[in-house]
Design a protein around this motif. Structure first.
Motif, PDB file in Angstrom:
ATOM      1  N   PHE A  68       0.838  -1.194   0.000  1.00 20.70           N
ATOM      2  CA  PHE A  68       0.000   0.000   0.000  1.00 20.70           C
ATOM      3  C   PHE A  68       0.878   1.251   0.000  1.00 20.70           C
ATOM      4  CE2 PHE A  68      -3.787  -2.107   2.454  1.00 20.70           C
ATOM      5  CZ  PHE A  68      -3.888  -3.062   1.455  1.00 20.70           C
ATOM      6  N   THR A  69       0.395   2.307  -0.667  1.00 16.39           N
ATOM      7  CA  THR A  69       1.131   3.568  -0.721  1.00 16.39           C
ATOM      8  C   THR A  69       0.186   4.725  -0.448  1.00 16.39           C
ATOM      9  OG1 THR A  69       2.661   2.665  -2.369  1.00 16.39           O
ATOM     10  CG2 THR A  69       2.609   5.048  -2.108  1.00 16.39           C
ATOM     11  N   ILE A  70       0.552   5.580   0.489  1.00 13.69           N
ATOM     12  CA  ILE A  70      -0.245   6.757   0.817  1.00 13.69           C
ATOM     13  C   ILE A  70       0.383   7.980   0.160  1.00 13.69           C
ATOM     14  CG2 ILE A  70       0.976   7.334   2.964  1.00 13.69           C
ATOM     15  CD1 ILE A  70      -1.788   8.000   4.198  1.00 13.69           C
ATOM     16  N   SER A  71      -0.477   8.894  -0.286  1.00  9.88           N
ATOM     17  CA  SER A  71       0.001  10.139  -0.870  1.00  9.88           C
ATOM     18  C   SER A  71      -1.081  11.196  -0.690  1.00  9.88           C
ATOM     19  CB  SER A  71       0.337   9.960  -2.355  1.00  9.88           C
ATOM     20  OG  SER A  71      -0.809   9.579  -3.085  1.00  9.88           O
ATOM     21  N   LYS A  72      -0.748  12.444  -1.006  1.00 12.26           N
ATOM     22  CA  LYS A  72      -1.753  13.484  -0.870  1.00 12.26           C
ATOM     23  C   LYS A  72      -1.539  14.589  -1.889  1.00 12.26           C
ATOM     24  CE  LYS A  72       0.502  16.264   2.738  1.00 12.26           C
ATOM     25  NZ  LYS A  72       0.228  17.129   3.905  1.00 12.26           N
ATOM     26  N   ASN A  73      -2.619  15.291  -2.162  1.00 19.42           N
ATOM     27  CA  ASN A  73      -2.596  16.457  -3.020  1.00 19.42           C
ATOM     28  C   ASN A  73      -3.260  17.584  -2.226  1.00 19.42           C
ATOM     29  OD1 ASN A  73      -3.245  18.486  -4.924  1.00 19.42           O
ATOM     30  ND2 ASN A  73      -3.225  16.994  -6.584  1.00 19.42           N
ATOM     31  N   ASN A  74      -2.450  18.463  -1.668  1.00 21.02           N
ATOM     32  CA  ASN A  74      -3.005  19.526  -0.810  1.00 21.02           C
ATOM     33  C   ASN A  74      -3.962  20.423  -1.580  1.00 21.02           C
ATOM     34  OD1 ASN A  74      -1.390  18.447   1.161  1.00 21.02           O
ATOM     35  ND2 ASN A  74      -0.275  20.325   1.588  1.00 21.02           N
ATOM     36  N   ALA A  75      -3.643  20.702  -2.833  1.00 20.15           N
ATOM     37  CA  ALA A  75      -4.486  21.601  -3.622  1.00 20.15           C
ATOM     38  C   ALA A  75      -5.884  21.027  -3.847  1.00 20.15           C
ATOM     39  CB  ALA A  75      -3.820  21.900  -4.954  1.00 20.15           C
ATOM     40  N   LYS A  76      -5.987  19.700  -3.849  1.00 17.08           N
ATOM     41  CA  LYS A  76      -7.287  19.040  -4.049  1.00 17.08           C
ATOM     42  C   LYS A  76      -7.892  18.578  -2.731  1.00 17.08           C
ATOM     43  CE  LYS A  76      -6.467  17.429  -8.769  1.00 17.08           C
ATOM     44  NZ  LYS A  76      -6.479  16.261  -9.676  1.00 17.08           N
ATOM     45  N   ASN A  77      -7.242  18.892  -1.618  1.00 11.24           N
ATOM     46  CA  ASN A  77      -7.728  18.462  -0.292  1.00 11.24           C
ATOM     47  C   ASN A  77      -7.965  16.953  -0.259  1.00 11.24           C
ATOM     48  OD1 ASN A  77      -7.813  21.198   0.233  1.00 11.24           O
ATOM     49  ND2 ASN A  77     -10.016  21.360  -0.080  1.00 11.24           N
ATOM     50  N   THR A  78      -7.100  16.193  -0.899  1.00 10.03           N
ATOM     51  CA  THR A  78      -7.342  14.761  -1.070  1.00 10.03           C
ATOM     52  C   THR A  78      -6.114  13.946  -0.663  1.00 10.03           C
ATOM     53  OG1 THR A  78      -8.875  15.204  -2.885  1.00 10.03           O
ATOM     54  CG2 THR A  78      -8.042  12.956  -2.688  1.00 10.03           C
ATOM     55  N   VAL A  79      -6.379  12.873   0.058  1.00 14.18           N
ATOM     56  CA  VAL A  79      -5.352  11.890   0.416  1.00 14.18           C
ATOM     57  C   VAL A  79      -5.730  10.582  -0.255  1.00 14.18           C
ATOM     58  CG1 VAL A  79      -4.253  10.619   2.289  1.00 14.18           C
ATOM     59  CG2 VAL A  79      -4.838  13.033   2.582  1.00 14.18           C
ATOM     60  N   TYR A  80      -4.740   9.897  -0.792  1.00 14.46           N
ATOM     61  CA  TYR A  80      -4.965   8.661  -1.532  1.00 14.46           C
ATOM     62  C   TYR A  80      -4.311   7.490  -0.804  1.00 14.46           C
ATOM     63  CZ  TYR A  80      -5.755  12.189  -5.125  1.00 14.46           C
ATOM     64  OH  TYR A  80      -6.203  13.288  -5.812  1.00 14.46           O
ATOM     65  N   LEU A  81      -4.877   6.307  -1.032  1.00 19.38           N
ATOM     66  CA  LEU A  81      -4.240   5.075  -0.599  1.00 19.38           C
ATOM     67  C   LEU A  81      -4.297   4.101  -1.765  1.00 19.38           C
ATOM     68  CD1 LEU A  81      -2.840   3.733   1.851  1.00 19.38           C
ATOM     69  CD2 LEU A  81      -5.026   2.584   2.301  1.00 19.38           C
ATOM     70  N   GLN A  82      -3.134   3.835  -2.345  1.00 21.25           N
ATOM     71  CA  GLN A  82      -3.030   2.883  -3.440  1.00 21.25           C
ATOM     72  C   GLN A  82      -2.865   1.485  -2.855  1.00 21.25           C
ATOM     73  OE1 GLN A  82      -3.230   3.354  -6.827  1.00 21.25           O
ATOM     74  NE2 GLN A  82      -2.962   1.148  -7.119  1.00 21.25           N
ATOM     75  N   LEU A  83      -3.757   0.612  -3.222  1.00 24.53           N
ATOM     76  CA  LEU A  83      -3.730  -0.764  -2.733  1.00 24.53           C
ATOM     77  C   LEU A  83      -3.314  -1.682  -3.865  1.00 24.53           C
ATOM     78  CD1 LEU A  83      -7.267  -0.834  -1.009  1.00 24.53           C
ATOM     79  CD2 LEU A  83      -5.151   0.120  -0.115  1.00 24.53           C
ATOM     80  N   ASN A  84      -2.205  -2.386  -3.705  1.00 18.30           N
ATOM     81  CA  ASN A  84      -1.709  -3.303  -4.727  1.00 18.30           C
ATOM     82  C   ASN A  84      -1.626  -4.725  -4.177  1.00 18.30           C
ATOM     83  OD1 ASN A  84      -1.306  -1.187  -6.600  1.00 18.30           O
ATOM     84  ND2 ASN A  84       0.731  -0.773  -5.780  1.00 18.30           N
ATOM     85  N   SER A  85      -1.571  -5.680  -5.075  1.00 18.60           N
ATOM     86  CA  SER A  85      -1.425  -7.094  -4.707  1.00 18.60           C
ATOM     87  C   SER A  85      -2.449  -7.487  -3.653  1.00 18.60           C
ATOM     88  CB  SER A  85       0.002  -7.361  -4.206  1.00 18.60           C
ATOM     89  OG  SER A  85       0.949  -7.001  -5.171  1.00 18.60           O
ATOM     90  N   LEU A  86      -3.693  -7.142  -3.904  1.00 16.84           N
ATOM     91  CA  LEU A  86      -4.731  -7.364  -2.903  1.00 16.84           C
ATOM     92  C   LEU A  86      -4.999  -8.847  -2.693  1.00 16.84           C
ATOM     93  CD1 LEU A  86      -7.030  -4.399  -3.852  1.00 16.84           C
ATOM     94  CD2 LEU A  86      -6.052  -4.810  -1.598  1.00 16.84           C
ATOM     95  N   ARG A  87      -5.325  -9.158  -1.461  1.00 14.65           N
ATOM     96  CA  ARG A  87      -5.597 -10.534  -1.041  1.00 14.65           C
ATOM     97  C   ARG A  87      -6.986 -10.592  -0.423  1.00 14.65           C
ATOM     98  NH1 ARG A  87      -0.003 -10.232   1.990  1.00 14.65           N
ATOM     99  NH2 ARG A  87      -1.358  -9.746   3.755  1.00 14.65           N
ATOM    100  N   PRO A  88      -7.572 -11.780  -0.355  1.00  8.01           N
ATOM    101  CA  PRO A  88      -8.898 -11.877   0.272  1.00  8.01           C
ATOM    102  C   PRO A  88      -8.931 -11.345   1.700  1.00  8.01           C
ATOM    103  CG  PRO A  88      -8.459 -13.833  -1.009  1.00  8.01           C
ATOM    104  CD  PRO A  88      -7.190 -13.029  -1.030  1.00  8.01           C
ATOM    105  N   ASP A  89      -7.841 -11.472   2.441  1.00  9.37           N
ATOM    106  CA  ASP A  89      -7.860 -10.976   3.819  1.00  9.37           C
ATOM    107  C   ASP A  89      -7.718  -9.459   3.908  1.00  9.37           C
ATOM    108  OD1 ASP A  89      -4.462 -11.932   4.888  1.00  9.37           O
ATOM    109  OD2 ASP A  89      -5.172 -10.770   3.187  1.00  9.37           O
TER     110      ASP A  89
END
Length: 122
Positions: A68-89
């Motif tokens: 997982f990778t967290i990032s943000k864009n202050n100008a858009k007031n938005t924080v993201y969480l990129q989820l990769n290699s997802l598993r059932p758990d």
């Protein structure tokens, strides 16, 4: 009252990816730290990642730091969480929340979003 709204959840196959978004109601991402959490049925809320408002430094739980990778864009007031290699758990409701400092402890957070469901299944 700070408001947070998550989006981007859904149904994904194992090994797939999702990008979650957290829109914050005020232009405060240069002050508040924003964290991502998840809660599966019958389990405690788990802190996943947090990004510090003042300097953008990040923190991850060991269980997700390589996926997982967290990032943000202050100008858009938005924080993201990129989820990769997802598993059932990884299936859970995912929440974002705001705190006055960087943390992964739910009790440190003062405002919460309503959550977005992530389901990993074939």
């Amino acid at each position: 009252q700070l408001q947070l709204v998550e989006s981007g959840g859904g149904l994904v196959q194992p090994g797939g990816s999702l990008n979650l978004s957290c829109v914050v109601s005020q232009r405060t991402l240069d002050y508040y730290s924003i964290g991502w959490f998840r809660q599966a049925p019958g389990k405690e809320r788990e802190g996943l990642s947090c990004i510090k408002g003042t300097d953008g430094s990040t923190e991850y739980a060991d269980s997700v730091k390589d996926r997982f990778t967290i990032s943000k864009n202050n100008a858009k007031n938005t924080v993201y969480l990129q989820l990769n290699s997802l598993r059932p758990d990884d299936t859970a409701v995912y929440y974002c929340a705001a705190a006055h400092w960087k943390s992964l402890r739910p009790g440190d957070f003062v405002s919460w979003g309503q959550g977005t469901q992530v389901t990993v299944s074939s």
